[in-house]
Design a protein around this motif. Structure first.
Motif, PDB file in Angstrom:
ATOM      1  N   HIS A 225       1.440  -1.506  -0.114  1.00 60.14           N
ATOM      2  CA  HIS A 225      -0.260   0.194   0.007  1.00 60.14           C
ATOM      3  C   HIS A 225       1.075   1.147   0.582  1.00 60.14           C
ATOM      4  O   HIS A 225       1.907   1.409   1.074  1.00 60.14           O
ATOM      5  N   PRO A 226       0.915   2.134  -0.680  1.00 58.52           N
ATOM      6  CA  PRO A 226       1.553   3.768  -0.476  1.00 58.52           C
ATOM      7  C   PRO A 226       1.277   4.084   0.442  1.00 58.52           C
ATOM      8  O   PRO A 226       0.449   4.532   0.797  1.00 58.52           O
ATOM      9  N   HIS A 227       2.025   5.034   0.670  1.00 57.71           N
ATOM     10  CA  HIS A 227       2.529   6.042   1.274  1.00 57.71           C
ATOM     11  C   HIS A 227       1.450   6.783   1.484  1.00 57.71           C
ATOM     12  O   HIS A 227       1.084   7.263  -0.194  1.00 57.71           O
ATOM     13  N   SER A 228       0.795   7.834   2.233  1.00 57.16           N
ATOM     14  CA  SER A 228       0.128   8.976   1.914  1.00 57.16           C
ATOM     15  C   SER A 228       0.504   9.634   1.325  1.00 57.16           C
ATOM     16  O   SER A 228       0.090  10.660   0.488  1.00 57.16           O
ATOM     17  N   ASP A 229       1.594  10.186   1.245  1.00 53.52           N
ATOM     18  CA  ASP A 229       2.010  11.138   0.811  1.00 53.52           C
ATOM     19  C   ASP A 229       2.789  10.998  -1.172  1.00 53.52           C
ATOM     20  O   ASP A 229       3.661  11.734  -2.137  1.00 53.52           O
ATOM     21  N   GLU A 230       2.485   8.868  -1.565  1.00 52.86           N
ATOM     22  CA  GLU A 230       3.617   9.154  -2.533  1.00 52.86           C
ATOM     23  C   GLU A 230       1.692   9.317  -3.466  1.00 52.86           C
ATOM     24  O   GLU A 230       0.667   9.548  -3.061  1.00 52.86           O
ATOM     25  N   GLN A 231       2.586  10.484  -4.806  1.00 51.03           N
ATOM     26  CA  GLN A 231       1.306  10.390  -5.669  1.00 51.03           C
ATOM     27  C   GLN A 231       0.299   9.725  -6.187  1.00 51.03           C
ATOM     28  O   GLN A 231      -0.103   9.382  -6.417  1.00 51.03           O
ATOM     29  N   ASN A 232       1.234   8.135  -6.797  1.00 51.09           N
ATOM     30  CA  ASN A 232       0.148   7.031  -7.039  1.00 51.09           C
ATOM     31  C   ASN A 232      -0.067   6.288  -5.932  1.00 51.09           C
ATOM     32  O   ASN A 232       0.592   5.548  -5.170  1.00 51.09           O
ATOM     33  N   GLN A 233      -1.229   6.069  -5.855  1.00 48.28           N
ATOM     34  CA  GLN A 233      -1.828   5.346  -5.282  1.00 48.28           C
ATOM     35  C   GLN A 233      -2.025   3.641  -5.183  1.00 48.28           C
ATOM     36  O   GLN A 233      -3.570   3.379  -4.418  1.00 48.28           O
ATOM     37  N   ASP A 234      -2.173   3.936  -6.622  1.00 42.16           N
ATOM     38  CA  ASP A 234      -2.168   1.895  -6.643  1.00 42.16           C
ATOM     39  C   ASP A 234      -2.010   1.366  -5.241  1.00 42.16           C
ATOM     40  O   ASP A 234      -0.738   1.588  -5.689  1.00 42.16           O
ATOM     41  N   LEU A 235      -1.907  -0.015  -4.562  1.00 44.08           N
ATOM     42  CA  LEU A 235      -1.749  -1.051  -4.814  1.00 44.08           C
ATOM     43  C   LEU A 235      -0.697  -1.970  -5.901  1.00 44.08           C
ATOM     44  O   LEU A 235      -1.185  -2.058  -7.315  1.00 44.08           O
ATOM     45  N   THR A 236       0.674  -2.424  -4.913  1.00 48.79           N
ATOM     46  CA  THR A 236       1.491  -2.926  -6.297  1.00 48.79           C
ATOM     47  C   THR A 236       1.665  -4.313  -5.553  1.00 48.79           C
ATOM     48  O   THR A 236       1.990  -4.994  -3.891  1.00 48.79           O
ATOM     49  N   VAL A 237       1.241  -5.669  -6.058  1.00 44.51           N
ATOM     50  CA  VAL A 237       2.095  -6.779  -5.614  1.00 44.51           C
ATOM     51  C   VAL A 237       3.900  -6.904  -5.844  1.00 44.51           C
ATOM     52  O   VAL A 237       4.487  -5.972  -6.669  1.00 44.51           O
ATOM     53  N   VAL A 238       3.785  -7.167  -4.633  1.00 48.80           N
ATOM     54  CA  VAL A 238       5.829  -7.067  -4.820  1.00 48.80           C
ATOM     55  C   VAL A 238       6.679  -8.117  -4.514  1.00 48.80           C
ATOM     56  O   VAL A 238       6.395  -9.054  -4.044  1.00 48.80           O
ATOM     57  N   SER A 239       7.888  -8.079  -4.757  1.00 47.94           N
ATOM     58  CA  SER A 239       8.446  -9.178  -4.994  1.00 47.94           C
ATOM     59  C   SER A 239       9.477  -9.480  -2.938  1.00 47.94           C
ATOM     60  O   SER A 239       9.009  -8.513  -2.032  1.00 47.94           O
ATOM     61  N   PRO A 240       9.212 -10.711  -2.227  1.00 50.84           N
ATOM     62  CA  PRO A 240       9.220 -10.699  -1.020  1.00 50.84           C
ATOM     63  C   PRO A 240      10.992 -10.622  -1.046  1.00 50.84           C
ATOM     64  O   PRO A 240      11.838 -10.588  -1.561  1.00 50.84           O
ATOM     65  N   CYS A 241      11.756 -10.247   0.571  1.00 49.88           N
ATOM     66  CA  CYS A 241      13.154  -9.308   0.693  1.00 49.88           C
ATOM     67  C   CYS A 241      13.989 -11.494   0.618  1.00 49.88           C
ATOM     68  O   CYS A 241      13.260 -12.047   0.872  1.00 49.88           O
ATOM     69  N   GLY A 242      15.028 -10.575   1.008  1.00 50.84           N
ATOM     70  CA  GLY A 242      15.445 -12.065   1.217  1.00 50.84           C
ATOM     71  C   GLY A 242      15.417 -12.606   2.914  1.00 50.84           C
ATOM     72  O   GLY A 242      15.297 -14.170   1.928  1.00 50.84           O
ATOM     73  N   MET A 243      15.051 -12.264   3.397  1.00 52.23           N
ATOM     74  CA  MET A 243      14.318 -13.323   4.767  1.00 52.23           C
ATOM     75  C   MET A 243      13.059 -13.712   4.546  1.00 52.23           C
ATOM     76  O   MET A 243      12.763 -14.963   5.133  1.00 52.23           O
ATOM     77  N   CYS A 244      12.569 -13.181   4.020  1.00 49.84           N
ATOM     78  CA  CYS A 244      11.263 -14.188   3.326  1.00 49.84           C
ATOM     79  C   CYS A 244      11.155 -15.129   2.815  1.00 49.84           C
ATOM     80  O   CYS A 244      11.050 -16.047   2.203  1.00 49.84           O
TER      81      CYS A 244
END
Length: 140
Positions: free
Chosen positions: A84-103
């Motif tokens: 979920h984008p932070h409130s100050d980001e212009q684009n407010q679309d949800l995006t699928v993200v890649s898991p971090c290394g630990m995940c």
């Protein structure tokens, strides 16, 4: 990296993660939601828990895995994280993200045959966790 097209079930998983983060989004506390499908077909979703000390933050994928394991599920078919984008980001679309290394390590430990949903060039695809972490640590 070998990828596969997303299925209708995969889109349901993205919707579950999106619904969870939309419902529980809180600036500086929760901005990633995750959902996983167990081998029995149940969907488990969670949000990440952010802390002011970064090392204490726990990823949404880890919480979803912990929740599923705590409910007695063994093995997972597919997992996804949605940002979920932070409130100050212009684009407010949800995006699928890649898991971090630990995940990636955690997913591989508990579900070595699991699929992971990714967004690549604006398209939702899936790949295996072994594609994302091909030379995983082993105690051999």
């Amino acid at each position: 990296m070998k990828t596969y097209p997303a299925t209708t079930e995969d889109k349901e998983l993205i919707e579950a993660a999106s619904t969870k983060i939309k419902l529980l989004y809180k600036e500086n506390h929760h901005h990633v939601g995750a959902a996983l499908r167990t081998l029995s077909g149940e969907i488990v979703s969670a949000v990440h828990v952010e802390a002011y000390v970064g090392r204490v933050t726990v990823c949404a994928e880890a919480i979803a895995i912990g929740s599923a394991l705590s409910d007695g599920h063994e093995g997972f078919e597919t997992i996804v994280a949605v940002r979920h984008p932070h409130s100050d980001e212009q684009n407010q679309d949800l995006t699928v993200v890649s898991p971090c290394g630990m995940c990636r390590e955690l997913i591989s430990d508990y579900a070595p045959n699991c699929y992971v949903l990714l967004q690549i060039d604006g398209k939702i695809v899936k790949t295996t966790i072994s594609e994302l972490i091909p030379y995983k640590y082993s105690r051999v």
